[in-house]
Scaffold this motif. Structure first.
Motif, PDB file in Angstrom:
ATOM      1  N   LEU A  13       0.826  -1.205   0.000  1.00 17.13           N
ATOM      2  CA  LEU A  13       0.000   0.000   0.000  1.00 17.13           C
ATOM      3  C   LEU A  13       0.863   1.259   0.000  1.00 17.13           C
ATOM      4  O   LEU A  13       1.767   1.382   0.827  1.00 17.13           O
ATOM      5  N   GLY A  14       0.569   2.108  -0.936  1.00 13.99           N
ATOM      6  CA  GLY A  14       1.251   3.404  -0.958  1.00 13.99           C
ATOM      7  C   GLY A  14       2.682   3.380  -1.465  1.00 13.99           C
ATOM      8  O   GLY A  14       3.423   4.348  -1.292  1.00 13.99           O
ATOM      9  N   THR A  18       0.364   3.413  -8.551  1.00  6.46           N
ATOM     10  CA  THR A  18      -0.425   4.279  -9.424  1.00  6.46           C
ATOM     11  C   THR A  18       0.466   5.339 -10.052  1.00  6.46           C
ATOM     12  O   THR A  18       0.293   5.706 -11.226  1.00  6.46           O
ATOM     13  N   THR A 186      14.431   4.070  -7.665  1.00  5.56           N
ATOM     14  CA  THR A 186      13.664   5.078  -8.413  1.00  5.56           C
ATOM     15  C   THR A 186      13.107   6.144  -7.481  1.00  5.56           C
ATOM     16  O   THR A 186      12.906   5.903  -6.286  1.00  5.56           O
TER      17      THR A 186
HETATM   18  N1  LIG Z   1       8.671  10.952  -1.516  1.00  2.00           N
HETATM   19  C1  LIG Z   1       8.199  10.183  -2.489  1.00  2.00           C
HETATM   20  N2  LIG Z   1       6.869  10.010  -2.601  1.00  2.00           N
HETATM   21  C2  LIG Z   1       6.417   9.222  -3.604  1.00  2.00           C
HETATM   22  C3  LIG Z   1       7.285   8.594  -4.511  1.00  2.00           C
HETATM   23  N3  LIG Z   1       6.546   7.861  -5.371  1.00  2.00           N
HETATM   24  C4  LIG Z   1       5.257   8.029  -5.027  1.00  2.00           C
HETATM   25  N4  LIG Z   1       5.166   8.850  -3.957  1.00  2.00           N
HETATM   26  C5  LIG Z   1       3.953   9.273  -3.248  1.00  2.00           C
HETATM   27  O1  LIG Z   1       3.482   8.199  -2.471  1.00  2.00           O
HETATM   28  C6  LIG Z   1       2.065   8.255  -2.377  1.00  2.00           C
HETATM   29  C7  LIG Z   1       1.445   6.927  -2.804  1.00  2.00           C
HETATM   30  O2  LIG Z   1       1.681   6.751  -4.188  1.00  2.00           O
HETATM   31  P1  LIG Z   1       0.715   5.864  -5.093  1.00  2.00           P
HETATM   32  O3  LIG Z   1       1.302   5.873  -6.450  1.00  2.00           O
HETATM   33  O4  LIG Z   1      -0.707   6.296  -4.925  1.00  2.00           O
HETATM   34  O5  LIG Z   1       0.913   4.478  -4.362  1.00  2.00           O
HETATM   35  P2  LIG Z   1       0.096   3.115  -4.595  1.00  2.00           P
HETATM   36  O6  LIG Z   1       1.084   2.030  -4.468  1.00  2.00           O
HETATM   37  O7  LIG Z   1      -0.680   3.193  -5.858  1.00  2.00           O
HETATM   38  O8  LIG Z   1      -0.878   3.159  -3.349  1.00  2.00           O
HETATM   39  P3  LIG Z   1      -2.145   2.168  -3.006  1.00  2.00           P
HETATM   40  O9  LIG Z   1      -3.060   2.220  -4.181  1.00  2.00           O
HETATM   41  O10 LIG Z   1      -2.710   2.743  -1.757  1.00  2.00           O
HETATM   42  O11 LIG Z   1      -1.572   0.832  -2.755  1.00  2.00           O
HETATM   43  C8  LIG Z   1       1.617   9.408  -3.249  1.00  2.00           C
HETATM   44  O12 LIG Z   1       1.407  10.488  -2.435  1.00  2.00           O
HETATM   45  C9  LIG Z   1       2.807   9.622  -4.171  1.00  2.00           C
HETATM   46  O13 LIG Z   1       2.894  10.922  -4.628  1.00  2.00           O
HETATM   47  C10 LIG Z   1       8.699   8.822  -4.369  1.00  2.00           C
HETATM   48  O14 LIG Z   1       9.543   8.307  -5.083  1.00  2.00           O
HETATM   49  N5  LIG Z   1       9.080   9.616  -3.326  1.00  2.00           N
END
Ligand SMILES: Nc1nc2c(ncn2[C@@H]2O[C@H](COP(=O)(O)OP(=O)(O)OP(=O)(O)O)[C@@H](O)[C@H]2O)c(=O)[nH]1
Length: 303
Positions: A13-14, A18, A186
């Protein structure tokens, strides 16, 4: 018919799934490729899909995790998508709580095996969280590590939050968990599409119906047989399978009636159930070191 490439986006998660998907879709569009998306969200409403471009064929699997409650729906959505559109690729974004192998399992079905190729499982890792795993429950930790273990490509994301020492530590940890995977650090899950598309897997030409997922460490063997099986012998054969055969599923005919039966086998337990369906009898075996000839012999001996 050309097979459609399928990419499974996994990760806790997170972690950035996406974020990755949005960039890949943008780049796919720039290259003029037609792609579809299947999004699985554990909740009742679609959250992530709102951010996707409107023109992309999209199917949503809501209110359940694709790996446990709605696996059958994944198959249906894949079938529908490849029947309705001419696509170069399909991206499946799983929920952060999905086990990638269970999702893979949902894609490898007798009818889909001829029409799609699962090219790779891409696991997006929240690198910061990997270094603070103790903050998660035991079960969540286990899943987090499983998602890393089963990725073919690991994106160690959120590099921007790591010190140089932490980067080295993260790389070492994931290499110990999954030394065969390609691994890159990344930020914002930035990885060129060309890198994703060049993920290849070796094939065996020796046995036509065998689909080898070497890069997944998992192999599949699809088998079609119209003759009716002796039910008891078939169950005995399934019970004698080695532990390295994780899963068998499909449809068969049994002697004594003209019904079609669904066959499900997992963890040593076979289950045969009559079904009201017009499906072609066929089976898919999923496991490691599958030996198609031996499986075929065993099946033939149950006829
Ligand atoms: N600091 C930082 N934040 C990031 C990075 N990549 C993504 N994020 C942030 O992390 C958060 C979650 O990103 P998502 O792409 O929604 O993650 P996900 O895996 O799809 O999340 P779920 O659908 O909840 O499982 C967002 O606020 C992004 O902007 C990164 O490389 N660095």
């Amino acid at each position: 018919m050309k097979k459609v490439d399928v990419f499974i986006l996994s990760g806790f998660l997170g972690s950035g799934k996406t974020t990755l998907l949005r960039q890949l879709l943008q780049e796919e569009k720039e290259h003029g490729r037609n792609v579809g998306v299947i999004m699985n969200e554990a909740g009742e409403t679609a959250v992530d899909s709102e951010v996707l471009p409107n023109e992309v064929p999209l199917a949503e699997l809501l209110n359940g995790c694709v790996c446990c409650t709605i696996q059958g729906q994944l198959e249906e959505q894949l079938e529908e998508m490849i029947s309705s559109y001419t696509l170069d690729a399909i991206y499946i974004e799983t929920t952060g709580i999905a086990h990638p192998i269970e999702v893979l399992d949902g894609c490898i079905t007798p009818s889909l095996s001829e029409r799609i190729t699962v090219r790779s499982i891409i696991t997006v890792v929240n690198s910061k969280l990997l270094l603070e795993l103790d903050s998660l429950s035991n079960r969540a930790q286990k899943l987090f590590l499983e998602q890393i273990r089963h990725g073919d490509l690991l994106l160690l994301n959120k590099e921007d939050l790591l010190t140089e020492d932490e980067k080295a530590n993260t790389l070492m940890k994931v290499q110990m968990l999954n030394e065969g995977a390609k691994t890159i650090l990344t930020t914002q899950a930035r990885v060129p599409l060309s890198y994703i598309l060049t993920q290849t897997r070796s094939r065996t030409a020796s046995h036509e119906p065998t689909h080898m997922h070497h890069h997944l460490h998992i192999e599949t063997f699809a088998y079609h047989e119209d003759s009716a099986y002796n039910g008891a012998k078939l169950e005995d054969f399934l019970k004698s399978l080695p532990q390295s055969v994780y899963r068998v599923k499909g449809y068969v005919r049994l002697q004594g009636n003209d019904k079609l039966y669904s066959l499900q086998y997992a963890y040593g337990t076979p289950l045969l159930m009559p079904v009201e369906l017009q499906a072609k009898p066929s089976l898919v075996f999923i496991g490691e070191n599958l030996q198609p000839q031996i499986l075929e012999q065993g099946l033939n001996s149950a006829i």
